[in-house]
Design an enzyme around this catalytic site. Structure first.
Site, short mmCIF file in Angstrom:
data_model
loop_
_atom_site.label_atom_id
_atom_site.label_comp_id
_atom_site.label_asym_id
_atom_site.label_seq_id
_atom_site.Cartn_x
_atom_site.Cartn_y
_atom_site.Cartn_z
N GLY A 1 -2.74 -3.95 8.78
CA GLY A 1 -1.85 -4.31 9.98
C GLY A 1 -1.45 -5.70 9.68
N GLY B 1 1.32 -1.96 4.04
CA GLY B 1 1.83 -0.71 3.84
C GLY B 1 3.05 -0.37 4.75
N SER B 2 2.74 -0.30 6.13
CA SER B 2 3.95 0.07 7.02
C SER B 2 5.11 -0.97 6.91
CB SER B 2 3.44 0.01 8.21
OG SER B 2 2.27 0.97 8.52
N SER C 1 0.96 -1.29 0.18
CA SER C 1 -0.01 -0.08 0.08
C SER C 1 0.95 1.43 -0.10
CB SER C 1 -1.05 0.02 1.25
OG SER C 1 -1.47 1.31 1.31
N GLY D 1 -9.33 3.74 6.80
CA GLY D 1 -8.98 5.10 6.98
C GLY D 1 -7.48 5.57 7.16
N PHE D 2 -6.88 4.63 7.83
CA PHE D 2 -5.53 4.97 8.31
C PHE D 2 -4.54 3.74 8.01
CE2 PHE D 2 -8.38 7.76 10.31
CZ PHE D 2 -7.83 9.17 9.98
N GLY D 3 -3.29 4.09 7.70
CA GLY D 3 -2.25 3.11 7.72
C GLY D 3 -1.77 2.95 9.31
N GLY D 4 -0.90 1.89 9.45
CA GLY D 4 -0.13 1.76 10.84
C GLY D 4 -1.13 1.26 11.88
N MET E 1 -9.34 7.92 -0.72
CA MET E 1 -10.03 8.33 0.60
C MET E 1 -10.81 9.72 0.48
SD MET E 1 -7.75 7.01 3.74
CE MET E 1 -6.80 5.53 3.77
N HIS F 1 -1.14 -1.42 -4.19
CA HIS F 1 -2.51 -0.97 -3.50
C HIS F 1 -2.47 0.44 -3.66
CE1 HIS F 1 -5.88 -2.15 -1.34
NE2 HIS F 1 -5.41 -1.14 -0.21
N MET G 1 -11.51 -6.29 5.13
CA MET G 1 -10.71 -5.03 5.88
C MET G 1 -10.16 -5.79 7.36
SD MET G 1 -10.08 -2.66 4.10
CE MET G 1 -9.06 -1.75 5.39
C1 DX5 Z 1 -6.49 1.59 5.46
C2 DX5 Z 1 -6.10 1.12 3.96
C3 DX5 Z 1 -4.77 0.22 4.07
C4 DX5 Z 1 -3.47 0.77 4.73
C5 DX5 Z 1 -2.62 -0.46 5.22
O1 DX5 Z 1 -7.65 2.06 5.22
O2 DX5 Z 1 -7.04 0.50 3.29
O3 DX5 Z 1 -4.45 -0.14 2.62
O4 DX5 Z 1 -2.80 1.51 4.05
O5 DX5 Z 1 -1.63 0.33 5.83
P1 DX5 Z 1 -0.80 -0.84 7.07
O6 DX5 Z 1 -0.43 -2.11 6.19
O7 DX5 Z 1 0.25 0.30 7.73
O8 DX5 Z 1 -2.16 -1.38 8.13
ZN ZN Z 2 -6.28 -0.38 1.40
#
Ligand code: DX5
Ligand code: ZN
Length: 218
Positions: free
Chosen positions: A178, A198-199, A7, A141-144, A36, A32, A136
């Site tokens: 996650g 992502g992270s 991501s 909404g947020f990474g990490g 948003m 990915h 999901m």
């Molecule tokens: C969250 C996103 C994810 C996010 C994943 O709303 O859809 O794609 O970027 O990030 P990590 O892997 O850091 O949880």
């Molecule tokens: Zn995503």
């Protein structure tokens, strides 16, 4: 086949093209892209013009995750910008079948996503016409954020449903949120075959090794 979809939300946007090239070189099958709108989720991110601009740096599959209200309004824009898979949220609209048809009308693959609290059975009537299901594993909404283990139950249910319909090799089951080399093991065991991270990839010292660990750890 297990696929990894890093991501780019966790990447350095000041050099987005190079960031994408680095993960393609690292062996990622998909890219990915989290979209948003500040309505469906309380955050804003990338839109079609960024996608069409980074389309120039790679032929890799753009796995576009729309976290936007009433997604049919923007299907054409994302298709024309170069998205390959367009995934929208079950909770973001009521015209699911129509959205899927619209995505297919542009020759793109259609995905549908559920948030952690949405029961997996709601997807059953759509399974025959969908290409990808995104479960999901955090609140969108947020990474990490930390992986929510209860979501594995939905992955298992969806895998069972698509097996029963003989769609096992046609429909991808993706997890997002996650995902680390450790949680990836649980998700794969439950039946996921596309892992978004992502992270765990962009913040890793060695991105190639992180992608390999997510893909191959058992
Ligand atoms: C969250 C996103 C994810 C996010 C994943 O709303 O859809 O794609 O970027 O990030 P990590 O892997 O850091 O949880
Ligand atoms: Zn995503």
């Amino acid at each position: 086949m297990i696929k990894v979809s890093p991501s780019i939300l966790a990447s350095d946007f000041s050099k987005l093209g190079d960031e994408i090239v680095s993960i393609v070189k690292g062996g990622a099958e998909y890219i990915h892209i989290d979209v948003m709108d500040g309505m469906f989720v309380p955050n804003m991110s990338i839109g079609p013009c960024i996608i069409s601009s980074v389309r120039k740096v790679t032929d890799a599959v753009f796995d576009t995750h729309l976290m936007i209200t009433d997604p049919i309004r923007y299907v054409e824009d994302f298709a024309k910008a170069g998205a390959d898979i367009i995934t929208f949220h079950f909770e973001s609209c009521t015209n699911h079948s129509e959205v899927i048809d619209r995505i297919h009308s542009f020759g793109k693959k259609a995905g549908i996503s559920i948030k952690p609290a949405t029961p997996a059975f709601v997807l059953e009537p759509l399974l025959e016409k969908i290409d990808l299901i995104l479960i999901m594993t955090v609140e969108p909404g947020f990474g990490g954020q930390s992986f929510i283990p209860e979501t594995l139950e939905s992955v298992k249910i969806v895998r069972e449903m698509i097996k029963r319909l003989g769609l096992d090799s046609k429909v991808d089951i993706e997890v997002d949120g996650g995902i680390t080399p450790q949680t990836a093991i649980l998700a794969k065991k439950a039946g996921a075959n596309v892992l978004v991270a992502g992270s765990a990839i962009f913040k890793a010292e060695d991105r190639k090794a992180a992608i390999e660990a997510i893909k191959n750890n058992e």
